[in-house]
Scaffold this motif. Structure first.
Motif, PDB file in Angstrom:
ATOM      1  N   GLY A 119       1.720   0.657   3.441  1.00  0.00           N
ATOM      2  CA  GLY A 119       2.796   0.896   3.085  1.00  0.00           C
ATOM      3  C   GLY A 119       4.014   1.161   3.874  1.00  0.00           C
ATOM      4  N   LYS A 120       5.052   1.004   3.506  1.00  0.00           N
ATOM      5  CA  LYS A 120       6.559   1.042   3.920  1.00  0.00           C
ATOM      6  C   LYS A 120       7.066   2.210   3.306  1.00  0.00           C
ATOM      7  CE  LYS A 120      10.944  -1.053   4.460  1.00  0.00           C
ATOM      8  NZ  LYS A 120      11.821  -2.064   4.123  1.00  0.00           N
ATOM      9  N   LEU A 121       7.323   2.896   4.434  1.00  0.00           N
ATOM     10  CA  LEU A 121       7.851   4.369   4.144  1.00  0.00           C
ATOM     11  C   LEU A 121       9.175   4.432   4.530  1.00  0.00           C
ATOM     12  CD1 LEU A 121       7.124   7.454   3.157  1.00  0.00           C
ATOM     13  CD2 LEU A 121       6.990   8.195   5.594  1.00  0.00           C
ATOM     14  N   MET A 137       9.037   3.355   8.393  1.00  0.00           N
ATOM     15  CA  MET A 137       7.716   3.394   9.172  1.00  0.00           C
ATOM     16  C   MET A 137       6.872   2.502   8.292  1.00  0.00           C
ATOM     17  SD  MET A 137       7.362   7.114  10.977  1.00  0.00           S
ATOM     18  CE  MET A 137       8.426   7.530  11.971  1.00  0.00           C
ATOM     19  N   MET A 138       5.931   1.788   9.161  1.00  0.00           N
ATOM     20  CA  MET A 138       4.836   1.202   8.433  1.00  0.00           C
ATOM     21  C   MET A 138       3.621   2.081   8.408  1.00  0.00           C
ATOM     22  SD  MET A 138       5.869  -1.571   7.146  1.00  0.00           S
ATOM     23  CE  MET A 138       4.508  -2.613   6.862  1.00  0.00           C
ATOM     24  N   VAL A 139       2.772   2.424   7.575  1.00  0.00           N
ATOM     25  CA  VAL A 139       1.766   3.250   7.635  1.00  0.00           C
ATOM     26  C   VAL A 139       0.216   2.262   7.107  1.00  0.00           C
ATOM     27  CG1 VAL A 139       0.614   5.226   6.705  1.00  0.00           C
ATOM     28  CG2 VAL A 139       3.278   5.033   6.754  1.00  0.00           C
ATOM     29  N   ALA A 164      -1.113   9.695  -0.714  1.00  0.00           N
ATOM     30  CA  ALA A 164      -0.009   9.811  -0.266  1.00  0.00           C
ATOM     31  C   ALA A 164       1.209   9.992  -1.219  1.00  0.00           C
ATOM     32  CB  ALA A 164       0.381   8.659   0.971  1.00  0.00           C
ATOM     33  N   PHE A 165       1.271   9.201  -2.187  1.00  0.00           N
ATOM     34  CA  PHE A 165       2.471   9.101  -3.090  1.00  0.00           C
ATOM     35  C   PHE A 165       2.390  10.648  -3.786  1.00  0.00           C
ATOM     36  CE2 PHE A 165       4.707   5.464  -4.507  1.00  0.00           C
ATOM     37  CZ  PHE A 165       4.046   4.506  -4.450  1.00  0.00           C
ATOM     38  N   LYS A 166       1.176  11.343  -4.024  1.00  0.00           N
ATOM     39  CA  LYS A 166       1.230  12.655  -4.809  1.00  0.00           C
ATOM     40  C   LYS A 166       1.688  13.627  -3.714  1.00  0.00           C
ATOM     41  CE  LYS A 166      -2.765  11.636  -7.424  1.00  0.00           C
ATOM     42  NZ  LYS A 166      -4.207  11.887  -7.661  1.00  0.00           N
ATOM     43  N   LEU A 201       7.788   5.844  -0.538  1.00  0.00           N
ATOM     44  CA  LEU A 201       6.916   5.031  -0.154  1.00  0.00           C
ATOM     45  C   LEU A 201       6.547   3.791  -1.085  1.00  0.00           C
ATOM     46  CD1 LEU A 201       4.249   4.631   1.873  1.00  0.00           C
ATOM     47  CD2 LEU A 201       2.927   6.185   0.270  1.00  0.00           C
ATOM     48  N   GLU A 202       6.189   2.626  -0.372  1.00  0.00           N
ATOM     49  CA  GLU A 202       6.123   1.353  -1.356  1.00  0.00           C
ATOM     50  C   GLU A 202       4.952   0.523  -0.639  1.00  0.00           C
ATOM     51  OE1 GLU A 202       9.674  -0.967  -1.932  1.00  0.00           O
ATOM     52  OE2 GLU A 202       9.985  -0.651   0.159  1.00  0.00           O
TER      53      GLU A 202
END
Length: 225
Positions: free
Chosen positions: A63-65, A104-106, A117-119, A130-131
């Motif tokens: 994910g990309k934050l 940030m990349m996660v 993480a979305f929640k 977050l995407e």
């Protein structure tokens, strides 16, 4: 049978044969299989399934934050996403050409961790977004891990030995010194990155040398994550 009857029969047979051939020719003009009309609506073809929805529950998801700033630390993200089983090694910072953090990349261990993480962001981290991201983006990013220091404001005429003298008293890898010149207005910007054996040594250099002078230029320092 009279000759007139025979002649009439032959004419009728000839006309019937020609009409049959004409009728057989019409389908070839319209296609070998003429379309049958129907009042029933045609059913649309099913669209291909979303690959993301097919991600195995045990596979890695990236994910990309976005929404971070230069003061955001990897520890902040790990703490924000508590319950997603992240470590500092699961987070990388995406810097731009000026080493300003853009996102940030996660790396998540599973799809369920990504959903969690979305929640969490919706509940307590609404400044972030977050995407889904591709693994290729994760792979090309450098993990500095708090062991690399950025020096900003390097004089244009400075040589590596000048940077070494500026960092005298610090434990660093002299062979790792890399200078970078970027076009800017009104003057080009010259940067340097230096690698240290540990996070402690990198932070010690930041504390003792930040805003010091290299030749006649004041140097601003920042620890890269």
């Amino acid at each position: 049978m009279s000759k007139m009857s025979l002649l009439g029969t032959a004419i009728r047979s000839n006309c019937f044969a020609r009409n049959s051939k004409l009728n057989q020719g019409f389908p070839s003009l319209l296609g070998d299989s003429p379309r049958r009309f129907s009042t029933e609506p045609q059913q649309p073809q099913d669209s291909p399934p979303d690959p993301f929805l097919q991600t195995p529950s045990t596979g890695l998801v990236y994910g990309k934050l976005s929404g971070i700033n230069k003061h955001t630390l990897k520890t902040d993200i790990v703490n924000l996403l508590e319950g997603c089983n992240l470590t500092l090694n699961d987070v990388k910072v995406d810097y731009n050409w000026n080493y300003m953090p853009m996102a940030m990349m996660v790396q998540f261990r599973s799809r369920s961790a990504f959903d969690n993480a979305f929640k969490l962001i919706a509940r307590k981290g609404r400044l972030y977004k977050l995407e889904r991201a591709d693994r290729a983006k994760w792979d090309i990013l450098t993990a500095y891990d708090g062991k690399t220091v950025l020096l900003q404001g390097i004089p244009r005429n400075a040589i590596p030995e000048d940077i070494e003298r500026f960092l005298s008293g610090c434990d660093f890898d002299a062979s790792s010194i890399q200078t970078i010149t970027k076009t800017a207005f009104p003057d080009p910007i010259r940067l340097a990155v230096v690698h240290f054996p540990s996070q402690t040594q990198a932070m010690n250099a930041f504390i003792t040398k930040n805003k010091g002078f290299c030749l006649n230029n004041q140097i601003l320092m920042r620890v890269l994550q």
